[in-house]
Write an enzyme that holds these catalytic residues in place. Structure first.
Site, short mmCIF file in Angstrom:
data_model
loop_
_atom_site.label_atom_id
_atom_site.label_comp_id
_atom_site.label_asym_id
_atom_site.label_seq_id
_atom_site.Cartn_x
_atom_site.Cartn_y
_atom_site.Cartn_z
N SER A 56 0.56 -1.29 -0.05
CA SER A 56 -0.11 0.20 -0.04
C SER A 56 0.73 1.19 0.15
CB SER A 56 -1.34 0.16 1.14
OG SER A 56 -2.27 -1.03 0.62
N LYS A 98 -0.03 3.36 -2.58
CA LYS A 98 -0.63 4.63 -2.32
C LYS A 98 -0.48 6.21 -2.45
CE LYS A 98 -4.27 2.47 -0.17
NZ LYS A 98 -4.02 0.80 -0.51
N SER A 119 -5.81 3.43 4.20
CA SER A 119 -5.80 2.36 3.53
C SER A 119 -6.20 1.72 3.03
CB SER A 119 -4.18 1.75 4.13
OG SER A 119 -3.40 1.00 3.16
#
Length: 460
Positions: free
Chosen positions: A114, A117, A294
């Site tokens: 993640s 991101k 997230s």
């Protein structure tokens, strides 16, 4: 066959550690009496002044000493040798000068999880207005009594009643759309759903369908409720396999027509007159929730938003190409990036620590002022988002709590961190660490790398 994987940490119960600054005044007067006598009463003490607090952000000094590469290497050496880190790539950079201070395999493409991101957030801040909103519309259909729910890519839309809790702060509501339709005088008998704003597959390569029930993702369709959650205000909710159809049925129920008759238009592209519309929260609020929790669905939606302003298809590939293109324009090196989604959920994503740190360092510098809000969107060690319950169980971690902010990433065998930290001398450093093939304590090991940057005393 895909190996069995752990539950991804992108789906977590968020516990926010809040420091309460309390101004307390305690005045106690105890009077002890015997019979009616008052001569022995204790004197009343004056009330002490109220405690005060002055929280604020204190600028770091330009003259703060910069860590030296040799001292950083020596300090990091024992931690980098932890076998639980598996294969480690990383880079540490001085925020003020942009100078690289330490690197290990920084140009090696790794599975980022993640932390991907960070790229999506950076591209969105560069390409979009921070107040940008997404619009969901209801259009008149091609036949009397038919209305079409036309998705605009807003995953925050909620079927919660007016005043009821929603998963996303400031979410648009189906009830508002229904009220507008009724006030228009339209007599509705049937609801259809137009999802043509998005194109291509609804699941990215490298996604596990089991993650729908697990709550990490929903099929990406241009209209959905609460990010596709089946229990909208539960952190443990699974996701729906038919999010657009669910949204259409919710509108039908609100309009008191048969939800069983709701259909998704095969070709989409509703072109009738608009009779109702609602808008998402502003981009900056959607980015904040996406980064802190997230949120994979939100990340994919925002990637498509960047694609839209670049006149690219609102698809997985369109979002990825738009994000990388936007970062390239900002002179951030994206070489080695091979991405299949905008969230980092795909096990086939590859990204270098050099690119990750490059985005954070650009946000901390002066050349790309539109990127600066990215730093404020990063979770705080020991304080917020996916870092709220980390950096609290060791002395080094507690010393870094509040001074380190980073985006986390976790997949089976992968742990990653990308963010900023203020070291003991007051110097701001940016960093990115990616660990693949990690051992059972890999997350603790990667947290230790970030923590030591706060306390190492590596300056001259």
């Amino acid at each position: 066959m895909r190996p069995t994987r752990w539950r991804r940490s992108t789906h977590v119960v968020i516990g926010v550690a809040v420091l309460l600054l309390v101004a307390a005044v305690v005045g106690v007067a105890a009077v002890l009496t015997t019979g009616n006598s008052t001569s022995d009463a204790a004197p009343i003490k004056p009330t002490p002044p109220a405690a005060t607090a002055k929280p604020g952000v204190v600028p770091v000094a330009d003259s703060a000493d910069k860590p030296t590469p040799d001292r950083l290497t020596a300090t990091l050496g024992p931690l980098v040798a932890d076998p639980n880190l598996g294969v480690l790539a990383g880079r540490i950079t001085d925020a003020m000068s942009g100078a690289q201070l330490w690197a290990q395999a920084a140009d090696l493409p790794m599975q980022p999880a993640s932390t991907n991101k960070v790229l999506t957030t950076g591209a969105a801040l560069l390409a979009l207005d921070r107040d940008a909103r997404l619009t969901t519309r209801v259009m008149a259909g091609g036949q009397p009594g038919v209305v079409v729910l036309k998705g605009g890519g807003d995953p925050t839309l909620s079927a919660a009643p007016a005043g009821g809790d929603t998963w996303y702060k400031g979410a648009a509501r189906i009830s508002d759309l229904a009220d507008q339709v009724r006030h228009s005088g339209t007599q509705v008998t049937t609801v259809q759903v137009d999802i043509s704003a998005y194109s291509g597959p609804t699941m990215a390569p490298g996604w596990d369908p089991a993650d729908i029930d697990g709550g990490d993702i929903a099929p990406m369709e241009a209209v959905m409720l609460d990010g596709g959650r089946t229990q909208p205000v539960s952190a443990e909710s699974g996701r729906s396999t038919t999010p657009a159809l669910d949204a259409g049925r919710a509108l039908a129920v609100a309009l008191k027509v048969d939800p069983a008759r709701v259909t998704v238009l095969p070709s989409g592209n509703a072109s009738g007159q608009e009779i109702a519309s609602v808008q998402s929260p502003p981009l900056i609020e959607r980015l904040r929730q996406m980064m802190n929790e997230s949120d994979n669905v939100m990340a994919e939606s925002i990637g498509r938003e960047v694609a839209s302003v670049q006149n690219r298809p609102e698809s997985f590939d369109g979002g990825v190409q738009a994000v990388l293109s936007q970062l390239d324009k900002a002179k951030i090196d994206t070489g080695g990036a091979r991405l299949l989604d905008s969230s980092g959920l795909s096990v086939d994503d590859r990204l270098t620590a050099e690119t990750l740190d490059g985005v954070v360092n650009a946000a901390a510098g002066t050349d790309q002022p539109k990127l600066r809000p990215l730093l404020d969107l990063l979770p705080i060690a020991g304080g917020s988002g996916t870092l709220s319950n980390r950096y609290l169980d060791t002395d080094a971690g507690r010393a870094a709590a509040g001074y380190l902010r980073a985006k986390t990433g976790s997949l089976t065998g992968t742990n990653s961190l990308a963010g900023i930290v203020t070291d003991a001398s007051g110097r701001v450093l940016t960093f990115a660490f990616i660990s693949n093939n990690a051992g059972p304590t890999g997350r603790t090991a990667i947290d230790a790398l970030g923590a030591v940057l706060r306390s190492c005393g590596c300056s001259t």
